[in-house]
Scaffold this motif. Sequence first.
Motif, short mmCIF file in Angstrom:
data_model
loop_
_atom_site.label_atom_id
_atom_site.label_comp_id
_atom_site.label_asym_id
_atom_site.label_seq_id
_atom_site.Cartn_x
_atom_site.Cartn_y
_atom_site.Cartn_z
N THR A 261 -20.30 -2.48 39.31
CA THR A 261 -21.12 -3.66 39.03
C THR A 261 -21.08 -3.98 37.53
OG1 THR A 261 -22.56 -3.09 40.89
CG2 THR A 261 -23.42 -4.66 39.28
N GLY A 262 -21.22 -2.96 36.69
CA GLY A 262 -21.22 -3.19 35.25
C GLY A 262 -19.93 -3.76 34.73
N ASN A 263 -18.79 -3.40 35.35
CA ASN A 263 -17.50 -3.92 34.92
C ASN A 263 -17.21 -5.29 35.50
OD1 ASN A 263 -15.31 -1.83 33.47
ND2 ASN A 263 -17.12 -0.86 34.31
N ALA A 264 -17.36 -5.43 36.80
CA ALA A 264 -17.01 -6.70 37.44
C ALA A 264 -17.90 -7.85 36.97
CB ALA A 264 -17.08 -6.56 38.96
N PHE A 265 -19.17 -7.55 36.66
CA PHE A 265 -20.12 -8.58 36.22
C PHE A 265 -20.37 -8.51 34.72
CE2 PHE A 265 -20.88 -8.15 40.71
CZ PHE A 265 -21.11 -9.45 41.14
N ALA A 266 -19.50 -7.83 33.98
CA ALA A 266 -19.75 -7.57 32.56
C ALA A 266 -20.09 -8.84 31.79
CB ALA A 266 -18.54 -6.88 31.93
N GLN A 267 -19.40 -9.93 32.08
CA GLN A 267 -19.60 -11.16 31.32
C GLN A 267 -20.83 -11.93 31.75
OE1 GLN A 267 -17.82 -11.94 28.65
NE2 GLN A 267 -16.51 -10.14 28.88
N PHE A 268 -21.51 -11.47 32.80
CA PHE A 268 -22.71 -12.16 33.29
C PHE A 268 -23.97 -11.33 33.07
CE2 PHE A 268 -19.33 -13.72 36.34
CZ PHE A 268 -19.18 -14.96 35.72
N ILE A 269 -23.84 -10.19 32.41
CA ILE A 269 -24.98 -9.28 32.22
C ILE A 269 -25.56 -9.46 30.82
CG2 ILE A 269 -25.64 -6.85 32.01
CD1 ILE A 269 -23.52 -6.21 34.15
N PHE B 233 -26.93 4.51 25.16
CA PHE B 233 -27.37 3.24 24.57
C PHE B 233 -26.93 3.13 23.12
CE2 PHE B 233 -31.23 3.15 27.67
CZ PHE B 233 -30.37 2.87 28.71
N ALA B 234 -26.94 4.24 22.40
CA ALA B 234 -26.47 4.22 21.01
C ALA B 234 -24.98 3.93 20.96
CB ALA B 234 -26.79 5.54 20.33
N ALA B 235 -24.23 4.57 21.85
CA ALA B 235 -22.78 4.37 21.85
C ALA B 235 -22.40 2.96 22.27
CB ALA B 235 -22.13 5.38 22.80
N ALA B 236 -23.22 2.33 23.08
CA ALA B 236 -22.91 1.01 23.62
C ALA B 236 -23.60 -0.11 22.85
CB ALA B 236 -23.29 0.94 25.09
N THR B 237 -24.10 0.20 21.66
CA THR B 237 -24.69 -0.84 20.82
C THR B 237 -23.59 -1.51 20.02
OG1 THR B 237 -26.78 0.38 20.62
CG2 THR B 237 -26.33 -1.31 18.96
N ALA C 165 -25.51 -1.54 29.07
CA ALA C 165 -24.67 -0.63 28.31
C ALA C 165 -23.23 -0.67 28.82
CB ALA C 165 -25.22 0.79 28.39
N LEU C 166 -23.06 -0.63 30.15
CA LEU C 166 -21.72 -0.70 30.72
C LEU C 166 -21.06 -2.04 30.38
CD1 LEU C 166 -22.46 0.90 34.20
CD2 LEU C 166 -21.11 1.93 32.36
N SER C 167 -21.83 -3.12 30.45
CA SER C 167 -21.31 -4.43 30.08
C SER C 167 -20.84 -4.44 28.63
CB SER C 167 -22.39 -5.49 30.30
OG SER C 167 -22.03 -6.72 29.70
#
Length: 692
Positions: free
Chosen positions: A129-137, A207-211, A224-226
């Motif tokens: 879900t995080g990858n396929a919808f990345a641009q909508f999250i 969350f720190a890594a994905a900031t 974070a995945l997005s």
Amino acid sequence: MWRSIALSAGMALILGACSDGGSSSTNQKHLKLSGLVQSSSAGVEDYRVELYGSFSDDGGSRVPLGSGSTDSDGAFTIHYALSDAQRSQQAVLFVEATSGPSMLASAIGSDNGEVSSSIVINDHTTVATGNAFAQFISALGIAGDAIGMRNAAQMATNLVDPISGAVGAAIASSPNGDETSTLATYNSLANVVAACAAEHDNCAKLFAAATPPGGSAPVNVLQALSNIVKHPSYPGYPNDATDPLFNLAKASPANYLGLASRPNNWLLFLKVTGGFFSEQSPTNVVNGVGNIAFDAEGNAWANDNYEPQYVGQPACAGLRLIKFSPAAQVISGSPYFGGGLSGAGFGITLDLAGNIWTGNFGFQDPPCIGTPAEAPHNSVSVFKPDGTPISPNTGFTQGKISWPQGTSADRAGNIWVANCGNDSITKIPNGDPAQAVNIPLGPLGPEGLPRLKPFGTVVDLDGNVWVTTNRGDTVVVIAPDGTILKTLTNAEADPARPLINHPIGNAADSKGNVWIANSDWLDAPCPASAREGPATNPSITMYQTGTHDPYPGSPFTGGGLTVPWGISVDGDDTVWVFNFGPDGVEPTPTTALTGISRFCGADTSKCRPGAKVGDPISPATGYTSDALERITGGQIDRSGNLWVMNNWKQNPNPDLNPGGNSVVILIGAAAPLNTPVIGPPVPLKPVAPGKS
């Protein structure tokens, strides 16, 4: 490509019209969703489970439908109701299960809003879900273009079965599976999610890594995945020596077989051959796909340079047009034949009516010449949206078409074709071949051979057509009426940094600026190729709208540029460049990986703080993957998936079936575009998620 995905097992909820005894749009049908929430294959207790629907009539914003909580086994039940209106439109349902900072999520569906069996939400459904919808999250939830959201749900089923929670057949099997690193990357990301579920301190590390650099920390795991997809190379970290995501992927429990070593990016590169196979044979769907274009529903149209054939066997001109669904499955009835198709090259476009135009370059292996299968090089083919050919068996030849490459439609309904073989452009007014006119760009050389070799075509905001000349090292700007406005050269450039250098592809951004891919290598074989460059000085150049002047600092380098061929601009005006391998085609085999390059475009607000136009976003290697071979074209769909063409093998015999037999999709990597792209790209408008 893969088995048909029944909506009862698909992630997209296509809500069909159905009756529960009433006809009023206010009638509601009461429904129940049951399932298990699991991490590391074990049920998780006391997770709050929320169900949302995203309905096209609400502009793509999400609507809360119901909630529940998990018991000691991870089981939950949610009761909800859908109105007749909701059940009569296309929608996507999302389930989010949270406990403190931990989140597990999925998207599910059925024909009528009912799910026939219980579902599983787990680490893999979350990553899918995080990858396929990345641009909508966003921090507020998932929302976006209704078609793009529906298509993203279809693409996600390649990663996971939303009913069982099992890894999807497409990513688990050939040509993916253990044949590339994509499945291992996917499993590593699932391990990251599992680490967060097992220990909340790991969520803080995620969350720190994905900031993003200069950005806000994500508020939940999906965001974070997005962010990881949008910033895939060591998000938030300035060097390659430290990658907290890789460390998290190895943390306990690390149940899934992930990457053995740190990647240079965290994108998922899904390889598509048209089936569960990787070997080349005459039964393949594609061979040497040159470029791709998307229709209004997000279906992908692709052309073949060569006929499918065994490795080491001569491959004559490709005779097919292929249509893929938004989930990368070959549409029933495709490929399509006829219409004069003949070794189509780089040129493919859709017109205002949705018809597909492709330039017939006449690619073929030398043994085909002099045989009944020898290809002509003098036409374009046109097909209706249902795959029926419009052009005759000879194609449309009017307008002195010769070895055509770039083929573009403008917003006035005209078609423009770059004639590599006779240094001219053909304009087909209103798409009517009877009105076709030929526009010479310069005198031909000895024996009538081309000196310039027109290759790429793109239309700017004023309707002007920009044409790269691959051998001429120029860019010609042509007005809508066919008048040559300007020829851009290297006259004022530093000889050590030419603005135009064996150019191939070109692309406009949303503001009308035009970007050029300088290969420093190709001399297009139309018909002869005798001036190949060293492939040591690749670059891209931006020319400004209106003035046609090069943007200060052009040409731009770095970002993993090797042999730039195709180029595309996404909905954030980010520039993506597709490299034809790690170097020129040489007798010595290469072991280096091909990369995709990415640059900050005209909208620097979408880049890291302090970035300037033309600064590389991708690392010095580019975004590499062992799923990539020698890439020519690439385009962005309505969901933000980036489709690139494995046009040639990594180490081919250039004269004996050199074509690659796959397309590779970078799932969720780029900002979505309204399709079809006719003229400069149009970003999809953002949609507010609504109340959560």
